[in-house]
Design a protein around this motif. Structure first.
Motif, PDB file in Angstrom:
ATOM      1  N   SER A   1       0.829  -1.209   0.000  1.00  0.00           N
ATOM      2  CA  SER A   1       0.000   0.000   0.000  1.00  0.00           C
ATOM      3  C   SER A   1       0.857   1.249   0.000  1.00  0.00           C
ATOM      4  O   SER A   1       0.532   2.246  -0.644  1.00  0.00           O
ATOM      5  N   ASP A   2       1.987   1.226   0.739  1.00  0.00           N
ATOM      6  CA  ASP A   2       2.906   2.369   0.726  1.00  0.00           C
ATOM      7  C   ASP A   2       3.481   2.577  -0.664  1.00  0.00           C
ATOM      8  O   ASP A   2       3.624   3.707  -1.136  1.00  0.00           O
ATOM      9  N   ARG A   3       3.818   1.473  -1.343  1.00  0.00           N
ATOM     10  CA  ARG A   3       4.371   1.575  -2.687  1.00  0.00           C
ATOM     11  C   ARG A   3       3.337   2.151  -3.646  1.00  0.00           C
ATOM     12  O   ARG A   3       3.643   2.974  -4.502  1.00  0.00           O
ATOM     13  N   LYS A   4       2.086   1.697  -3.518  1.00  0.00           N
ATOM     14  CA  LYS A   4       1.020   2.217  -4.360  1.00  0.00           C
ATOM     15  C   LYS A   4       0.848   3.710  -4.148  1.00  0.00           C
ATOM     16  O   LYS A   4       0.706   4.480  -5.098  1.00  0.00           O
ATOM     17  N   SER A   5       0.864   4.129  -2.888  1.00  0.00           N
ATOM     18  CA  SER A   5       0.698   5.553  -2.572  1.00  0.00           C
ATOM     19  C   SER A   5       1.845   6.371  -3.131  1.00  0.00           C
ATOM     20  O   SER A   5       1.647   7.452  -3.697  1.00  0.00           O
ATOM     21  N   SER A   6       3.071   5.842  -2.996  1.00  0.00           N
ATOM     22  CA  SER A   6       4.242   6.559  -3.497  1.00  0.00           C
ATOM     23  C   SER A   6       4.187   6.722  -5.009  1.00  0.00           C
ATOM     24  O   SER A   6       4.448   7.796  -5.554  1.00  0.00           O
ATOM     25  N   GLU A   7       3.836   5.648  -5.724  1.00  0.00           N
ATOM     26  CA  GLU A   7       3.776   5.731  -7.188  1.00  0.00           C
ATOM     27  C   GLU A   7       2.642   6.642  -7.631  1.00  0.00           C
ATOM     28  O   GLU A   7       2.759   7.361  -8.611  1.00  0.00           O
ATOM     29  N   ALA A   8       1.539   6.614  -6.903  1.00  0.00           N
ATOM     30  CA  ALA A   8       0.420   7.477  -7.253  1.00  0.00           C
ATOM     31  C   ALA A   8       0.800   8.941  -7.092  1.00  0.00           C
ATOM     32  O   ALA A   8       0.477   9.787  -7.933  1.00  0.00           O
ATOM     33  N   ASP A   9       1.502   9.251  -5.985  1.00  0.00           N
ATOM     34  CA  ASP A   9       1.941  10.636  -5.773  1.00  0.00           C
ATOM     35  C   ASP A   9       2.889  11.070  -6.889  1.00  0.00           C
ATOM     36  O   ASP A   9       2.806  12.187  -7.398  1.00  0.00           O
ATOM     37  N   ALA A  10       3.805  10.192  -7.259  1.00  0.00           N
ATOM     38  CA  ALA A  10       4.753  10.526  -8.332  1.00  0.00           C
ATOM     39  C   ALA A  10       4.030  10.747  -9.647  1.00  0.00           C
ATOM     40  O   ALA A  10       4.379  11.639 -10.431  1.00  0.00           O
ATOM     41  N   ALA A  11       3.009   9.933  -9.910  1.00  0.00           N
ATOM     42  CA  ALA A  11       2.244  10.077 -11.152  1.00  0.00           C
ATOM     43  C   ALA A  11       1.556  11.417 -11.217  1.00  0.00           C
ATOM     44  O   ALA A  11       1.495  12.063 -12.274  1.00  0.00           O
ATOM     45  N   ALA A  12       1.016  11.862 -10.078  1.00  0.00           N
ATOM     46  CA  ALA A  12       0.325  13.150 -10.058  1.00  0.00           C
ATOM     47  C   ALA A  12       1.292  14.308 -10.233  1.00  0.00           C
ATOM     48  O   ALA A  12       0.983  15.306 -10.893  1.00  0.00           O
ATOM     49  N   ARG A  13       2.493  14.176  -9.662  1.00  0.00           N
ATOM     50  CA  ARG A  13       3.461  15.276  -9.729  1.00  0.00           C
ATOM     51  C   ARG A  13       4.107  15.380 -11.106  1.00  0.00           C
ATOM     52  O   ARG A  13       4.358  16.455 -11.614  1.00  0.00           O
ATOM     53  N   ASN A  14       4.426  14.241 -11.701  1.00  0.00           N
ATOM     54  CA  ASN A  14       5.189  14.247 -12.956  1.00  0.00           C
ATOM     55  C   ASN A  14       4.614  13.217 -13.928  1.00  0.00           C
ATOM     56  O   ASN A  14       5.090  12.089 -14.000  1.00  0.00           O
ATOM     57  N   PRO A  15       3.555  13.599 -14.656  1.00  0.00           N
ATOM     58  CA  PRO A  15       2.927  12.624 -15.552  1.00  0.00           C
ATOM     59  C   PRO A  15       3.853  12.118 -16.637  1.00  0.00           C
ATOM     60  O   PRO A  15       3.722  10.982 -17.099  1.00  0.00           O
ATOM     61  N   ILE A  16       4.815  12.932 -17.090  1.00  0.00           N
ATOM     62  CA  ILE A  16       5.709  12.465 -18.152  1.00  0.00           C
ATOM     63  C   ILE A  16       6.575  11.322 -17.654  1.00  0.00           C
ATOM     64  O   ILE A  16       6.786  10.333 -18.352  1.00  0.00           O
TER      65      ILE A  16
ATOM     66  N   VAL B   1       7.718   5.532 -17.572  1.00  0.00           N
ATOM     67  CA  VAL B   1       7.944   4.276 -16.853  1.00  0.00           C
ATOM     68  C   VAL B   1       6.913   3.222 -17.270  1.00  0.00           C
ATOM     69  O   VAL B   1       7.240   2.058 -17.478  1.00  0.00           O
ATOM     70  N   THR B   2       5.650   3.651 -17.408  1.00  0.00           N
ATOM     71  CA  THR B   2       4.596   2.713 -17.795  1.00  0.00           C
ATOM     72  C   THR B   2       4.849   2.158 -19.191  1.00  0.00           C
ATOM     73  O   THR B   2       4.735   0.946 -19.432  1.00  0.00           O
ATOM     74  N   LEU B   3       5.211   3.029 -20.128  1.00  0.00           N
ATOM     75  CA  LEU B   3       5.502   2.580 -21.488  1.00  0.00           C
ATOM     76  C   LEU B   3       6.688   1.620 -21.495  1.00  0.00           C
ATOM     77  O   LEU B   3       6.661   0.568 -22.161  1.00  0.00           O
ATOM     78  N   ALA B   4       7.737   1.967 -20.745  1.00  0.00           N
ATOM     79  CA  ALA B   4       8.910   1.096 -20.673  1.00  0.00           C
ATOM     80  C   ALA B   4       8.551  -0.251 -20.047  1.00  0.00           C
ATOM     81  O   ALA B   4       9.076  -1.300 -20.460  1.00  0.00           O
ATOM     82  N   THR B   5       7.642  -0.253 -19.063  1.00  0.00           N
ATOM     83  CA  THR B   5       7.248  -1.500 -18.415  1.00  0.00           C
ATOM     84  C   THR B   5       6.505  -2.412 -19.390  1.00  0.00           C
ATOM     85  O   THR B   5       6.708  -3.629 -19.397  1.00  0.00           O
ATOM     86  N   PHE B   6       5.631  -1.834 -20.220  1.00  0.00           N
ATOM     87  CA  PHE B   6       4.940  -2.638 -21.229  1.00  0.00           C
ATOM     88  C   PHE B   6       5.941  -3.321 -22.152  1.00  0.00           C
ATOM     89  O   PHE B   6       5.830  -4.526 -22.433  1.00  0.00           O
ATOM     90  N   PHE B   7       6.912  -2.560 -22.642  1.00  0.00           N
ATOM     91  CA  PHE B   7       7.871  -3.157 -23.574  1.00  0.00           C
ATOM     92  C   PHE B   7       8.868  -4.052 -22.855  1.00  0.00           C
ATOM     93  O   PHE B   7       9.379  -5.011 -23.446  1.00  0.00           O
ATOM     94  N   GLY B   8       9.147  -3.750 -21.576  1.00  0.00           N
ATOM     95  CA  GLY B   8       9.969  -4.661 -20.789  1.00  0.00           C
ATOM     96  C   GLY B   8       9.291  -6.010 -20.637  1.00  0.00           C
ATOM     97  O   GLY B   8       9.917  -7.071 -20.775  1.00  0.00           O
ATOM     98  N   ALA B   9       7.971  -5.986 -20.390  1.00  0.00           N
ATOM     99  CA  ALA B   9       7.208  -7.232 -20.287  1.00  0.00           C
ATOM    100  C   ALA B   9       7.190  -7.975 -21.614  1.00  0.00           C
ATOM    101  O   ALA B   9       7.184  -9.212 -21.651  1.00  0.00           O
ATOM    102  N   SER B  10       7.194  -7.236 -22.720  1.00  0.00           N
ATOM    103  CA  SER B  10       7.175  -7.895 -24.035  1.00  0.00           C
ATOM    104  C   SER B  10       8.469  -8.662 -24.291  1.00  0.00           C
ATOM    105  O   SER B  10       8.481  -9.643 -25.045  1.00  0.00           O
ATOM    106  N   ALA B  11       9.585  -8.211 -23.680  1.00  0.00           N
ATOM    107  CA  ALA B  11      10.871  -8.891 -23.853  1.00  0.00           C
ATOM    108  C   ALA B  11      11.111  -9.945 -22.785  1.00  0.00           C
ATOM    109  O   ALA B  11      12.047 -10.745 -22.913  1.00  0.00           O
ATOM    110  N   ALA B  12      10.280  -9.967 -21.747  1.00  0.00           N
ATOM    111  CA  ALA B  12      10.492 -10.917 -20.652  1.00  0.00           C
ATOM    112  C   ALA B  12      10.476 -12.379 -21.100  1.00  0.00           C
ATOM    113  O   ALA B  12      11.268 -13.186 -20.591  1.00  0.00           O
TER     114      ALA B  12
END
Length: 401
Positions: A3-18, A23-34
């Motif tokens: 829950s702390d991790r979720k809160s931290s990532e949510a705060d970061a998303a609100a502060r810096n959407p870019i 990170v989200t785009l990189a995670t999708f393509f990281g999963a594609s290479a997994a």
């Protein structure tokens, strides 16, 4: 802790959407290479041939292309956030399928769902990045997929070699990561709008404007060779490394694949201001030198030579892609670019997937080393022929890539 991790990532998303979207785009393509470092283990665990492994690889490319063509502009009508959320839900379903996979049928189903999710995410997150900051967004769109795939390949290899449950752990971790991002996306600002015409947007627009046809024809051999190279690496190279060098360490094959992606990303960043024709000259030269080195590494059974050749090849891979896109896109009018990009994607992803299946047949019948010789020769010859045509025709585009 979760829950702390979720809160931290949510705060970061609100502060810096870019940063969040990157990170989200990189995670999708990281999963594609997994799955790439796992293909050899799947081959042994499920008793399947190299042909079936390349089919598992190829269906992902077909599904991604389908999603790009049909749903590529849907976020222009529904808004970015709900479409990205839908892609995340599909990706979570794909990770669950991978986690419970017990045979090639499960892998094919997982890769189809993953391809659909990645295609939808690539288009909608890419648009959101440009919404926030056009210049930085375009750069992130170029770098995040390659960087993500590099991390996905080497991260999965490390987990296989040092962690428990090699067929399951990476997907469980990715599932948790995507679940966190699915929560966090709702805390980011909406960067797009809503407008009518969603059903009409589902009809693929595939068209090459008359003023682009000649240039597209000129760069096509280079582009096809480039994506054929990428498909070969992501489908068969870990098995190739084991077969030719005798190294069964997952990190070895993963490092070779990672070298291709990371050197490509760095090259894109360093040469982003160069003219397309200059990039094509540089890229084809790097690819040629790199493939010759890779072939030498295969026959010498030398991993360091393989890595050195892959670094050179990766530089060419990234720069050739940038040079190809930079040659054609500035020639199209604003309302022509979507149709042109669709045509370019079809060409690219067919080259990414179909030759990989042929490589699987060849590897099964004549072995990995001779398959590498044939593929390396074909890629070099086609690339050089394309470059010669570009040079003879003159400058394909004065625009910067």
């Amino acid at each position: 802790m979760v829950s702390d991790r979720k809160s931290s990532e949510a705060d970061a998303a609100a502060r810096n959407p870019i940063a969040f979207h990157a990170v989200t785009l990189a995670t999708f393509f990281g999963a594609s290479a997994a799955p790439t470092p796992l293909y050899r283990i799947y081959q042994e665990s499920f008793s399947v041939s190299p042909v079936m492994i390349t089919v598992v690889f190829a269906v992902y490319a077909f599904a991604l292309l389908t999603a790009l063509l049909i749903a590529g502009s849907i976020s222009d009508h529904l808004g970015r956030k709900p479409v990205i959320f839908t892609a995340l839900m599909l990706e979570i379903a794909a990770m669950a399928l991978f986690t419970v996979a017990s045979g090639p049928g499960w892998l094919i189903a997982a890769r189809i769902v993953q391809g659909l999710a990645t295609g939808i995410a690539g288009a909608s997150i890419g648009a959101a990045l440009v919404d926030v900051d056009r210049a930085r967004g375009q750069l992130v769109n170029s770098l995040a997929p390659l960087s993500g795939m590099a991390v996905g390949a080497i991260g999965t290899s490390a987990l296989i070699q040092y962690g428990p449950f090699p067929l399951h752990l990476v997907y469980a971790l990715l599932l948790i990561g995507f679940a966190i991002q699915a929560v966090a996306i709702w805390l980011t600002p909406e960067t797009g709008g809503k407008r009518p015409g969603m059903l009409a947007s589902l009809k693929p627009r595939i068209a090459v404007p008359p003023q682009v046809k000649r240039t597209l024809a000129l760069v096509t051999p280079i582009n096809i060779a480039n994506w054929t190279l990428g498909g070969f690496y992501l489908s068969l190279v870990p098995s190739l490394v084991v077969s030719t060098t005798g190294s069964h360490a997952p990190l070895t094959g993963g490092a070779v694949v990672t070298a291709l992606m990371i050197s490509g990303a760095i090259a894109v960043y360093l040469r982003r201001a160069q003219a397309p024709r200059t990039n094509l000259r540089f890229g084809v030269s790097a690819t040629t030198a790199g493939i010759l080195t890779v072939v030498a590494g295969v026959h010498l059974a030398n991993v360091p030579v393989l890595l050195a050749g892959t670094l050179l090849t990766g530089i060419g891979f990234g720069v050739n892609f940038m040079g190809s896109v930079g040659s054609i896109m500035p020639l199209a009018k604003a309302d022509e670019r979507a149709g042109l990009l669709s045509a370019f994607y079809i060409q690219s992803y067919l080259a990414f997937s179909l030759p990989a299946i042929l490589a699987g047949f060849l590897a099964k019948s004549i072995g990995y080393a001779l398959t590498t010789d044939i593929y390396g020769t074909a890629i070099v010859l086609v690339s050089l022929a394309g470059l010669l045509a570009v040079i003879r025709a003159g400058k394909p585009s004065a625009a910067v890539a």
